[in-house]
Design an enzyme around this catalytic site. Structure first.
Site, PDB file in Angstrom:
ATOM      1  N   ASP A   1       0.837  -1.202   0.000  1.00  0.00           N
ATOM      2  CA  ASP A   1       0.000   0.000   0.000  1.00  0.00           C
ATOM      3  C   ASP A   1       0.872   1.252   0.000  1.00  0.00           C
ATOM      4  OD1 ASP A   1      -2.100  -1.740   0.424  1.00  0.00           O
ATOM      5  OD2 ASP A   1      -2.182  -1.342   2.586  1.00  0.00           O
TER       6      ASP A   1
HETATM    7  N1  URA Z   1      -1.241  -5.905   3.929  1.00  0.00           N
HETATM    8  C1  URA Z   1      -1.709  -4.651   3.918  1.00  0.00           C
HETATM    9  O1  URA Z   1      -2.733  -4.357   4.502  1.00  0.00           O
HETATM   10  N2  URA Z   1      -1.016  -3.723   3.232  1.00  0.00           N
HETATM   11  C2  URA Z   1       0.132  -3.983   2.579  1.00  0.00           C
HETATM   12  O2  URA Z   1       0.732  -3.094   1.981  1.00  0.00           O
HETATM   13  C3  URA Z   1       0.611  -5.293   2.605  1.00  0.00           C
HETATM   14  C4  URA Z   1      -0.098  -6.256   3.288  1.00  0.00           C
END
Ligand code: URA
Length: 246
Positions: free
Chosen positions: A113
């Site tokens: 993310d």
């Molecule tokens: N899980 C999440 O919520 N975000 C990420 O970036 C990776 C795994």
């Protein structure tokens, strides 16, 4: 023994983002391309494309970029995105500009993310990418999560159960392992890569992830001292560590 691929020099350099084939022809004539110290005026020449080519070929008096089959380890900084669909600067912007024009293209191995930092691989090797993200391989991913509220002590069993179904998903999650580090900090190891998985897992327990950082992928750990935004190429031995049980 695997056959060494060969390529025309103009085509090779063009596929690495140096410019069009006619630009490469001009550069060759102007003495801007050398191989083993000798100028290459005839860019239509075919040469073996071996991994040591960057040690032997120079373009505009700089070592050639890595040839196809590269794997990059990046400590992804917060605020950068892995997808053109999201707003904001892209992780690809960290790499040399001409690498955006490479064919095969460089892609992230899975996604983090925008507000997740840490270990991210990028590669132009599609087979490798699919082997790493394939759910059948069960490559472990370990995240350090800082939480808004204290852990209750019930989370580890819920995550390990294999019964936790996240809202909107039709299948329960595979068992995941939680290691509590403090009242509001934990390491969570998962083998899947579902959308916002870690944040949604903690949300399912009534908590909220305030900070998320990926520390490990399979048996490969983000090197200590690698600053956010720093990157380097991985050796084949390091790539193999991804498939170590970890
Ligand atoms: N899980 C999440 O919520 N975000 C990420 O970036 C990776 C795994």
């Amino acid at each position: 023994m695997a056959k060494v691929p060969t390529a025309r020099i103009d085509k090779l350099l063009s596929s690495m983002g140096y410019g069009s084939r006619s630009e490469m022809a001009r550069l060759g004539k102007a003495g801007g391309i050398t191989l083993d110290g000798a100028e290459v005026a005839d860019v239509a020449r075919r040469i073996p494309v071996t991994p040591d080519l960057p040690l032997r070929m120079r373009v505009d008096d700089e070592a050639l970029d890595p040839v196809a089959g590269l794997v990059i380890l990046l400590n992804k900084p917060l605020g950068m995105t892995c997808s053109h669909k999201e707003e904001g600067p892209l992780v690809y912007d960290i790499l040399p500009r001409r690498w955006r024009r490479r064919d095969p293209a460089i892609s992230t191995v899975g996604r983090l993310d925008k507000q997740t930092s840490g270990l991210l691989l990028l590669t132009d090797d599609g087979d490798l990418l699919h082997r790493i993200i394939s759910p059948r391989r069960h490559v472990k991913k370990t995240y350090r999560a800082r939480l808004a509220r204290p852990l209750t002590g019930a989370e580890a069993a819920v995550f390990a159960s294999g019964d936790l179904r996240l809202e909107g998903d039709d299948k329960p999650l595979a068992p995941a392992e939680l290691r509590v580090l403090s009242g509001t900090e934990a390491l969570l190891t998962v083998t899947e890569g579902r959308y916002h998985q870690v944040r949604r897992m903690f949300a399912a327990t009534g908590n909220h992830v305030e900070a998320l950082h990926r520390e490990r992928l399979g048996g490969l750990t983000l090197p200590e001292g690698m600053a956010p935004g720093e990157w380097r190429l991985l050796t084949p031995a390091e790539v193999a560590q991804v498939f170590d049980p970890g």
